[in-house]
Design an enzyme around this catalytic site. Structure first.
Site, PDB file in Angstrom:
ATOM      1  CG  ASP A  90      -2.952   0.668   8.522  1.00 36.45           C
ATOM      2  OD1 ASP A  90      -4.150   0.793   8.839  1.00 36.45           O
ATOM      3  OD2 ASP A  90      -2.466  -0.379   8.071  1.00 36.45           O
ATOM      4  CE  LYS A 143      -2.737  -2.469  10.808  1.00 38.44           C
ATOM      5  NZ  LYS A 143      -3.433  -3.323   9.886  1.00 38.44           N
TER       6      LYS A 143
HETATM    7  C1  LIG Z   1      -5.676  -2.779   5.359  1.00 44.51           C
HETATM    8  C2  LIG Z   1      -5.292  -1.815   6.481  1.00 44.51           C
HETATM    9  O1  LIG Z   1      -4.004  -2.164   6.989  1.00 44.51           O
HETATM   10  C3  LIG Z   1      -6.292  -1.941   7.608  1.00 44.51           C
HETATM   11  O2  LIG Z   1      -5.825  -1.338   8.784  1.00 44.51           O
HETATM   12  C4  LIG Z   1      -5.238  -0.380   5.970  1.00 44.51           C
HETATM   13  O3  LIG Z   1      -6.488   0.030   5.448  1.00 44.51           O
HETATM   14  C5  LIG Z   1      -4.129  -0.114   4.985  1.00 44.51           C
HETATM   15  O4  LIG Z   1      -3.607   1.151   5.235  1.00 44.51           O
HETATM   16  P1  LIG Z   1      -2.207   1.620   4.599  1.00 44.51           P
HETATM   17  O5  LIG Z   1      -1.348   0.444   4.313  1.00 44.51           O
HETATM   18  O6  LIG Z   1      -1.686   2.707   5.474  1.00 44.51           O
HETATM   19  O7  LIG Z   1      -2.718   2.213   3.233  1.00 44.51           O
HETATM   20  P2  LIG Z   1      -2.124   3.437   2.373  1.00 44.51           P
HETATM   21  O8  LIG Z   1      -0.633   3.333   2.344  1.00 44.51           O
HETATM   22  O9  LIG Z   1      -2.759   4.722   2.820  1.00 44.51           O
HETATM   23  O10 LIG Z   1      -2.726   3.076   0.963  1.00 44.51           O
HETATM   24  C6  LIG Z   1      -2.269   2.004   0.167  1.00 44.51           C
HETATM   25  C7  LIG Z   1      -3.352   1.695  -0.864  1.00 44.51           C
HETATM   26  O11 LIG Z   1      -4.423   0.970  -0.230  1.00 44.51           O
HETATM   27  C8  LIG Z   1      -5.695   1.408  -0.697  1.00 44.51           C
HETATM   28  N1  LIG Z   1      -6.518   1.831   0.466  1.00 44.51           N
HETATM   29  C9  LIG Z   1      -5.965   2.067   1.683  1.00 44.51           C
HETATM   30  C10 LIG Z   1      -6.760   2.408   2.760  1.00 44.51           C
HETATM   31  C11 LIG Z   1      -8.158   2.515   2.554  1.00 44.51           C
HETATM   32  N2  LIG Z   1      -8.977   2.828   3.562  1.00 44.51           N
HETATM   33  N3  LIG Z   1      -8.687   2.283   1.323  1.00 44.51           N
HETATM   34  C12 LIG Z   1      -7.890   1.932   0.271  1.00 44.51           C
HETATM   35  O12 LIG Z   1      -8.393   1.714  -0.827  1.00 44.51           O
HETATM   36  C13 LIG Z   1      -5.435   2.512  -1.697  1.00 44.51           C
HETATM   37  O13 LIG Z   1      -5.510   1.921  -2.950  1.00 44.51           O
HETATM   38  C14 LIG Z   1      -4.014   2.931  -1.444  1.00 44.51           C
HETATM   39  O14 LIG Z   1      -3.386   3.315  -2.623  1.00 44.51           O
HETATM   40  N1  LIG Z   2       9.810   1.664   7.226  1.00 41.08           N
HETATM   41  C1  LIG Z   2       9.204   0.763   6.436  1.00 41.08           C
HETATM   42  N2  LIG Z   2       8.981  -0.479   6.869  1.00 41.08           N
HETATM   43  C2  LIG Z   2       8.344  -1.389   6.070  1.00 41.08           C
HETATM   44  N3  LIG Z   2       7.926  -1.129   4.834  1.00 41.08           N
HETATM   45  C3  LIG Z   2       8.133   0.101   4.349  1.00 41.08           C
HETATM   46  C4  LIG Z   2       8.775   1.096   5.128  1.00 41.08           C
HETATM   47  N4  LIG Z   2       8.843   2.207   4.394  1.00 41.08           N
HETATM   48  C5  LIG Z   2       8.279   1.919   3.208  1.00 41.08           C
HETATM   49  N5  LIG Z   2       7.860   0.666   3.161  1.00 41.08           N
HETATM   50  C6  LIG Z   2       7.151   0.029   2.010  1.00 41.08           C
HETATM   51  O1  LIG Z   2       5.792  -0.234   2.402  1.00 41.08           O
HETATM   52  C7  LIG Z   2       5.404  -1.548   2.005  1.00 41.08           C
HETATM   53  C8  LIG Z   2       4.398  -2.095   3.020  1.00 41.08           C
HETATM   54  O2  LIG Z   2       5.000  -2.182   4.280  1.00 41.08           O
HETATM   55  P1  LIG Z   2       4.215  -2.562   5.616  1.00 41.08           P
HETATM   56  O3  LIG Z   2       5.060  -3.445   6.436  1.00 41.08           O
HETATM   57  O4  LIG Z   2       3.685  -1.339   6.273  1.00 41.08           O
HETATM   58  O5  LIG Z   2       2.982  -3.339   4.967  1.00 41.08           O
HETATM   59  P2  LIG Z   2       1.879  -4.192   5.559  1.00 41.08           P
HETATM   60  O6  LIG Z   2       2.447  -5.237   6.446  1.00 41.08           O
HETATM   61  O7  LIG Z   2       1.056  -4.676   4.416  1.00 41.08           O
HETATM   62  O8  LIG Z   2       1.069  -3.208   6.481  1.00 41.08           O
HETATM   63  P3  LIG Z   2      -0.368  -2.563   6.374  1.00 41.08           P
HETATM   64  O9  LIG Z   2      -1.101  -3.107   7.531  1.00 41.08           O
HETATM   65  O10 LIG Z   2      -0.073  -1.085   6.516  1.00 41.08           O
HETATM   66  O11 LIG Z   2      -0.985  -2.910   5.057  1.00 41.08           O
HETATM   67  C9  LIG Z   2       6.699  -2.349   1.915  1.00 41.08           C
HETATM   68  O12 LIG Z   2       6.613  -3.335   0.922  1.00 41.08           O
HETATM   69  C10 LIG Z   2       7.779  -1.306   1.597  1.00 41.08           C
HETATM   70  O13 LIG Z   2       8.015  -1.247   0.204  1.00 41.08           O
END
Ligand SMILES: C[C@](O)(CO)[C@H](O)COP(=O)(O)OP(=O)(O)OC[C@H]1O[C@@H](n2ccc(N)nc2=O)[C@H](O)[C@@H]1O
Ligand SMILES: Nc1ncnc2c1ncn2[C@@H]1O[C@H](COP(=O)(O)OP(=O)(O)OP(=O)(O)O)[C@@H](O)[C@H]1O
Length: 265
Positions: A131, A8
């Protein structure tokens, strides 16, 4: 069963508040894009998971494993083997891990006839990450709350060319949230995207950019390179580090290729 889990982008991302549990309230438009991981699930004598094309632990921390165990807790699921081939860059703000998790929920529901509806699947997905629920619907939405409350949105970019560049920078989402500034009184994104796309750059912003551009000037330069290459709109996705650009026509890729891995989405 074999399925493809897409990424996304966030078109605009406003951080509007911080909650007592530490999560942030936001406003964003989630748009599915054609960059994919491949996931294969089949019954097996023991549970196992293997990841191809990326080097991270495949243990219980993997979001695919978490998704399987979440449903296995509530349903009588057979043991499975999960093979994950990563195509979506990690630490990019493209939601790759979240998409994998939600696609595992969708696949298990289909493969083992669990009869869970969209609402139930979104509730399970929300337990895996903010997400994740988006990838159950997987169509353009306006998201509020912590990014898990949706309303449908009429946005179709299929007549445009979409490019994404992932620079060699890994950003942790949790770290990015720690330093993001909360801003209130911003323009309503649903109205902003009604404007011609050429005008989005004046109205549609990602609040993570300010702090992350300061920490990583390369990402700001990458965004500028998109505009130099003819993008009508360019922005960082989510908490970075990937930047996307919307073009009327496919540009010369030379400059963008110098700055990172280019994906056509
Ligand atoms: C930045 C985005 O990718 C925008 O779509 C999302 O908000 C991130 O979502 P995500 O990676 O699924 O986040 P999560 O795995 O639920 O949370 C990771 C960390 O991001 C922070 N977090 C996440 C989502 C949110 N609305 N507020 C937060 O403060 C929290 O500290 C949490 O511990
Ligand atoms: N199936 C998976 N694919 C990718 N990362 C994973 C998976 N499972 C666990 N992780 C952990 O989640 C972390 C973040 O991965 P992801 O690719 O979702 O991050 P991102 O690109 O920052 O996405 P987001 O938009 O959710 O912030 C990785 O560094 C990894 O340690």
């Amino acid at each position: 069963m074999l399925e493809f889990a897409n990424a996304k982008i966030n078109i605009g991302l406003h951080i509007v508040g911080k909650r007592a549990d530490g999560y942030h309230d936001l406003e964003s438009i989630f748009y599915p894009v054609k960059v994919y991981d491949a996931i294969e699930i089949f019954p097996s004598e023991e549970y196992s998971m293997q990841v191809y094309n990326f080097d991270f632990p495949v243990g219980e921390d993997n979001l695919c494993s978490k998704a399987y165990h979440l449903l296995a807790h509530d349903f009588d699921l057979p043991l499975v083997k999960i093979n994950l081939l990563k195509g979506i860059p990690v630490g990019a703000g493209l939601g790759g891990g979240s998409s994998d998790a939600s696609h595992v929920l969708l696949m298990l529901n289909k493969q083992f006839n669990l009869h869970l509806n969209t609402q139930q699947l979104e509730t399970y997905a929300a337990q895996l990450g903010a997400d994740c629920p988006f990838f159950i619907r997987n169509k353009p939405v306006y998201a509020t709350g912590i990014g898990t409350t949706f309303s449908d949105l009429d946005l179709d970019l299929s007549d445009k060319r979409l490019l994404i560049v992932k620079p060699p920078i890994h950003i942790s989402t949790a770290e990015a949230y720690k330093s993001v500034a909360i801003r209130t009184g911003q323009v309503d994104l649903r109205q902003a995207i009604q404007l011609p796309i050429q005008e989005w750059k004046f109205h549609v912003r990602n609040d993570f950019e300010e702090g992350l551009f300061r920490a990583y000037p390369e990402i700001e330069r990458l965004k500028a390179a998109f505009y130099d290459s003819g993008a009508v709109y360019a922005a960082m996705s989510g908490s970075g580090s990937a930047v996307f650009g919307i073009f009327d026509e496919l540009p010369d890729l030379k400059e963008l290729q110098k700055l990172g891995h280019v994906f056509s989405a």
